[in-house]
Design a protein around this motif. Sequence first.
Motif, mmCIF file in Angstrom:
data_model
loop_
_atom_site.group_PDB
_atom_site.id
_atom_site.type_symbol
_atom_site.label_atom_id
_atom_site.label_comp_id
_atom_site.label_asym_id
_atom_site.label_seq_id
_atom_site.Cartn_x
_atom_site.Cartn_y
_atom_site.Cartn_z
ATOM 1 N N GLU A 2 62.655 93.958 46.513
ATOM 2 C CA GLU A 2 64.072 94.308 46.535
ATOM 3 C C GLU A 2 64.581 94.497 47.956
ATOM 4 O O GLU A 2 65.603 93.926 48.340
ATOM 5 C CB GLU A 2 64.270 95.593 45.727
ATOM 6 N N ILE A 3 63.866 95.290 48.752
ATOM 7 C CA ILE A 3 64.344 95.557 50.114
ATOM 8 C C ILE A 3 64.255 94.285 50.961
ATOM 9 O O ILE A 3 65.126 94.016 51.792
ATOM 10 C CB ILE A 3 63.585 96.747 50.766
ATOM 11 N N GLU A 25 64.624 91.219 49.909
ATOM 12 C CA GLU A 25 65.732 90.345 49.520
ATOM 13 C C GLU A 25 67.053 90.852 50.095
ATOM 14 O O GLU A 25 67.886 90.072 50.571
ATOM 15 C CB GLU A 25 65.808 90.307 47.995
ATOM 16 N N GLU A 26 67.205 92.169 50.065
ATOM 17 C CA GLU A 26 68.436 92.765 50.590
ATOM 18 C C GLU A 26 68.569 92.479 52.086
ATOM 19 O O GLU A 26 69.634 92.094 52.566
ATOM 20 C CB GLU A 26 68.415 94.276 50.328
ATOM 21 N N GLY A 40 69.370 88.865 52.799
ATOM 22 C CA GLY A 40 70.807 88.629 52.618
ATOM 23 C C GLY A 40 71.595 89.086 53.830
ATOM 24 O O GLY A 40 72.481 88.378 54.319
ATOM 25 N N HIS A 41 71.258 90.291 54.317
ATOM 26 C CA HIS A 41 71.969 90.825 55.483
ATOM 27 C C HIS A 41 71.771 89.914 56.696
ATOM 28 O O HIS A 41 72.722 89.612 57.415
ATOM 29 C CB HIS A 41 71.461 92.232 55.788
ATOM 30 N N ILE A 58 61.719 102.116 57.494
ATOM 31 C CA ILE A 58 61.906 101.683 56.101
ATOM 32 C C ILE A 58 60.776 102.237 55.243
ATOM 33 O O ILE A 58 60.996 102.819 54.179
ATOM 34 C CB ILE A 58 61.877 100.139 56.017
ATOM 35 N N GLU A 64 60.816 105.793 54.008
ATOM 36 C CA GLU A 64 61.771 106.151 52.954
ATOM 37 C C GLU A 64 61.367 105.621 51.589
ATOM 38 O O GLU A 64 62.054 105.831 50.601
ATOM 39 C CB GLU A 64 63.175 105.636 53.299
ATOM 40 N N MET A 65 60.250 104.882 51.550
ATOM 41 C CA MET A 65 59.787 104.356 50.266
ATOM 42 C C MET A 65 58.585 105.158 49.800
ATOM 43 O O MET A 65 57.709 105.474 50.585
ATOM 44 C CB MET A 65 59.413 102.872 50.401
ATOM 45 N N ALA A 66 58.563 105.455 48.493
ATOM 46 C CA ALA A 66 57.451 106.234 47.958
ATOM 47 C C ALA A 66 56.195 105.368 47.927
ATOM 48 O O ALA A 66 56.261 104.187 47.614
ATOM 49 C CB ALA A 66 57.784 106.715 46.556
ATOM 50 N N TYR A 76 75.931 94.506 54.120
ATOM 51 C CA TYR A 76 76.615 93.876 55.243
ATOM 52 C C TYR A 76 78.091 94.268 55.288
ATOM 53 O O TYR A 76 78.654 94.482 56.353
ATOM 54 C CB TYR A 76 76.480 92.350 55.177
ATOM 55 N N TYR A 79 69.831 100.763 56.031
ATOM 56 C CA TYR A 79 68.992 100.536 54.842
ATOM 57 C C TYR A 79 68.006 101.661 54.546
ATOM 58 O O TYR A 79 67.862 102.035 53.375
ATOM 59 C CB TYR A 79 68.302 99.166 54.930
ATOM 60 N N PRO A 80 67.345 102.214 55.586
ATOM 61 C CA PRO A 80 66.517 103.388 55.269
ATOM 62 C C PRO A 80 67.356 104.519 54.657
ATOM 63 O O PRO A 80 66.897 105.199 53.741
ATOM 64 C CB PRO A 80 65.963 103.804 56.639
ATOM 65 N N LEU A 131 68.056 103.670 51.055
ATOM 66 C CA LEU A 131 66.853 103.929 50.258
ATOM 67 C C LEU A 131 66.757 105.409 49.917
ATOM 68 O O LEU A 131 66.442 105.790 48.795
ATOM 69 C CB LEU A 131 65.599 103.511 51.031
ATOM 70 N N LYS A 169 66.949 107.297 46.361
ATOM 71 C CA LYS A 169 65.832 108.137 45.933
ATOM 72 C C LYS A 169 66.342 109.501 45.489
ATOM 73 O O LYS A 169 65.854 110.089 44.533
ATOM 74 C CB LYS A 169 64.849 108.273 47.100
ATOM 75 N N MET A 212 71.645 94.187 41.673
ATOM 76 C CA MET A 212 71.583 92.899 42.374
ATOM 77 C C MET A 212 72.548 91.923 41.721
ATOM 78 O O MET A 212 72.580 91.802 40.500
ATOM 79 C CB MET A 212 70.172 92.323 42.270
ATOM 80 N N PRO A 259 73.912 84.582 50.006
ATOM 81 C CA PRO A 259 72.710 85.166 49.425
ATOM 82 C C PRO A 259 72.989 86.134 48.278
ATOM 83 O O PRO A 259 74.128 86.529 48.052
ATOM 84 C CB PRO A 259 72.114 85.924 50.605
ATOM 85 N N LYS A 260 71.902 86.496 47.560
ATOM 86 C CA LYS A 260 71.964 87.560 46.561
ATOM 87 C C LYS A 260 72.343 88.854 47.255
ATOM 88 O O LYS A 260 71.865 89.114 48.356
ATOM 89 C CB LYS A 260 70.582 87.736 45.933
ATOM 90 N N LYS A 288 72.972 93.228 47.009
ATOM 91 C CA LYS A 288 72.711 94.456 46.269
ATOM 92 C C LYS A 288 73.936 95.343 46.425
ATOM 93 O O LYS A 288 74.253 95.786 47.538
ATOM 94 C CB LYS A 288 71.474 95.122 46.857
#
Lengths: 253, 107
Positions: A30-31, A33-34, A37-38, A64, A67-69, B27, B47-48, B51, B55, B63, B70-71, B73
């Motif tokens: 997911e991240i 792909e995000e 895109g950016h 990054i 911040e992810m488990a 973006y 992005y962090p 996230l 959380k 998505m 692009p795809k 979110k």
Amino acid sequence: MVLSKDSQEFIANLKLYLMTSGKKDSEIKEIAEELRGHLEDAESRGKSLATVTGGSPEAYMKNISSEMATDFYGLIKLMPMFILLVIAYFITGSAVRGDLSFSLLKLIAFPLIGGASIGAYIFAFRKMASKKWSKKKEFTIFVSIQLITVGLMSAVLLLDIFYFEPFYTPSREVMWIIAAIGVIIFIIGAIWSKTWITVILPLFLFGPDFIMSFMQVDEMTGLYVNMGVFVGGFILFMLYLLIQNKKQNPHHS
Amino acid sequence: MSSSQMLKGILDGCLLAIIQKGETYGYEMIEKLELYGFRMVSEGSIYPVLLRLQKEGFVKSVMKESPSGPKRKYYTLTPAGEQEYLEFKERWDSLSHSVNRLVKEEK
């Protein structure tokens, strides 16, 4: 819109870094792909990778990741299959050749070497993902780990022959059964990991022994055949990686 | 202290504010922030934070395929996020009020 090589590399490295940090597959996708895109949006407006990552991809990846488990449950789920595969690698070859025996030294040393080697690989992959190493340095480090692992295993085998009595040596029939179980584990491993590597690698390593065990070949010929297949397999594997790489990055050599 | 360092502490709140104005993706958030005069040292730094906000349950995301490109979110605020945004606004009001009083006071 095709991403620049730098950005593609960054995404691939980020995935590798998060994977070796034990993050969840779905979240990594997911991240990634995000961010892809950016980056596509940014590059189509003439911005560079550095405007997105802030100049230090390494620090950004860490940021990054923090911040992810960490997916401990997922890691624990992987362990049994992983351990089974490692054990299968250690004993299938000997079982096919008919020289399988268990001694205290092997029982203690092999798991330790296996564990340390896997640890070293994961550590090297993490470093490789976040640092910009030259291809030469990457190659040297991975070959070194491989050589040290093989060297340690050989040393243990030698020590074992001279100083340790096996406490159990299976009969030839039992060895075939063990080898068959090993093969089944490799096949399950391939289905489970959705790659052919756990089937192809043992095929090259243990296949020749298997065929030769039915023929009358003297030891030296056997050794040469083994070496030949191993080196040939290694070259084929490298070629395969090269072609894959070309396919994924058609604009770059 | 650079402005990007100062922004670090309040970027969470700023992103809540941007998302609160309507469903948006990464973006686009950068573009909107720039419209308000924010200059990000690194665009990726949102992005962090996103996230973390997800959380903590302040935002949810989906998505979507985009017709061109692009795809993406897309993020929206959850009720907890709305609440957090209100609290951020209050904290910011009182903080900025105090800072303003302090730095604008004539000697």
